[in-house]
Design an enzyme around this catalytic site. Structure first.
Site, PDB file in Angstrom:
ATOM      1  N   LYS A  41     -43.307  -2.804  49.058  1.00 25.60           N
ATOM      2  CA  LYS A  41     -43.989  -3.896  48.339  1.00 25.60           C
ATOM      3  C   LYS A  41     -43.791  -5.238  49.048  1.00 25.60           C
ATOM      4  CE  LYS A  41     -41.898  -3.486  44.317  1.00 25.60           C
ATOM      5  NZ  LYS A  41     -40.982  -2.356  44.376  1.00 25.60           N
ATOM      6  N   ARG A  50     -27.945  -4.265  49.783  1.00 27.11           N
ATOM      7  CA  ARG A  50     -28.146  -4.864  48.463  1.00 27.11           C
ATOM      8  C   ARG A  50     -27.199  -4.220  47.456  1.00 27.11           C
ATOM      9  NH1 ARG A  50     -34.514  -5.240  46.978  1.00 27.11           N
ATOM     10  NH2 ARG A  50     -33.662  -4.562  44.995  1.00 27.11           N
ATOM     11  N   ARG A  68     -33.050   3.122  38.844  1.00 24.71           N
ATOM     12  CA  ARG A  68     -34.294   2.369  39.040  1.00 24.71           C
ATOM     13  C   ARG A  68     -35.492   3.303  39.121  1.00 24.71           C
ATOM     14  NH1 ARG A  68     -31.991  -0.272  43.818  1.00 24.71           N
ATOM     15  NH2 ARG A  68     -33.835  -1.413  44.408  1.00 24.71           N
TER      16      ARG A  68
END
Ligand code: AMP
Length: 214
Positions: A14, A156, A167
Site C-alpha cells: 500500500k 517495526r 492484524r
C-alpha cells in the site's frame, strides 16, 4: 482533483503503490499508520494512547482514528487530491468516510496470507526518515542502513509473528468486508499484489483508466 483509497493486508505494498501514484499525479499521500507512528516516536499524548494497540497489531479506536483523519484532511494541502492508505479499516470508519468525501476509486491490493507473512517478517524501516525496505525485494545497499539518509534500519514493533497474525485476522474480519460496502457505491479495482512494484503500479493505473507511469 482525484481522491483515492488504497486497501490491502499489511505488506501488500500500500505504501509503495501510494507513493508511486502520488508522485506522478501530485497527490498528497496520507498514511494513517505513519501518522500514528510519528506520534509514538515523538511521545505525544496521542502516541501514548495508541502505542499499546499498535504494538499488539490491534486496531486503534474508531474515535481516535476518525479525529486524525478529519484533522489531516482539514489541512486542505491537497490541491490535486489525495490517496489515503490504512483507512478505512472498519465498517464504521468506511461509513464516516463515505458520508464526508466523494471518492474516485478504491484500489484493493490482493495478496495471499502466506505471502503477507513472508513479506512482513522481512520488512525494515528507517528509524530516521521512515523509508520502507524489504530484505526480499528491496534490500538497502549497505546492510542495516538507509540508502537515503544513512539512518539505522529497524523492525517495526508490530512486525512480529503474533502481531502479524492478529492484524491478518482483523483484516479478514473487519477490513475486507468494507470492500463490499465500497463496491456498492464506489469504484473498486482489485489488483494482484504478488508481482513486482512497477508491474502492480502499471496494472492499477490501467484499471483506473489513468495514464501509464512516467
Ligand atoms: P499500518 O502502518 O497501516 O499497518 O498501521 C499500523 C497500525 O496503526 C495498525 O496496526 C493499527 O494499530 C493502527 N492503525 C492504522 N490505521 C488504522 C485505522 N484506520 N483504524 C484503526 N487502527 C489503525
Amino acid at each position: 482533483m482525484r481522491k483515492y483509497v488504497i486497501i490491502g493486508a499489511q505488506g501488500s505494498g500500500k505504501g509503495t503503490q501510494s507513493l508511486l501514484l502520488a508522485r506522478d499525479l501530485d497527490l498528497v499521500h496520507i498514511g494513517v499508520g505513519d501518522i500514528f507512528r510519528w506520534h509514538v516516536q515523538n511521545h505525544t499524548k496521542l502516541g501514548a494512547q495508541v502505542r499499546r494497540a499498535m504494538a499488539a497489531g490491534e486496531l486503534v479506536g474508531d474515535d481516535l482514528v476518525e479525529g486524525v483523519v478529519r484533522d489531516r484532511l482539514h489541512q486542505h494541502d491537497w490541491n490535486y487530491g489525495f490517496i489515503i492508505d490504512g483507512f478505512p479499516r472498519s465498517r464504521r470508519q468506511a461509513e464516516f468516510f463515505l458520508e464526508g468525501y466523494d471518492i474516485d476509486g478504491v484500489i484493493h491490493l490482493d495478496l495471499p496470507d502466506e505471502e503477507v507473512r513472508r513479506r512482513v517478517l522481512a520488512r525494515r524501516l528507517c528509524s530516521e526518515c521512515g523509508m520502507d525496505y524489504n530484505l526480499i525485494a528491496d534490500r538497502p545497499d549497505q546492510e542495516g542502513r538507509c540508502d537515503v539518509c544513512g539512518g539505522e534500519l529497524v523492525t517495526r514493533a508490530d512486525d512480529t509473528e503474533e502481531a502479524v497474525a492478529e492484524r491478518l485476522r482483523l483484516y479478514r474480519e473487519k477490513t475486507a468486508p468494507i470492500l463490499e460496502l465500497f463496491g456498492r457505491k464506489e469504484y473498486v479495482v482489485t489488483v494482484d499484489a504478488r508481482p513486482d512494484a512497477d508491474t502492480v503500479q502499471r496494472t492499477l493505473r490501467e484499471k483506473l483508466g489513468l495514464p501509464a507511469p512516467r
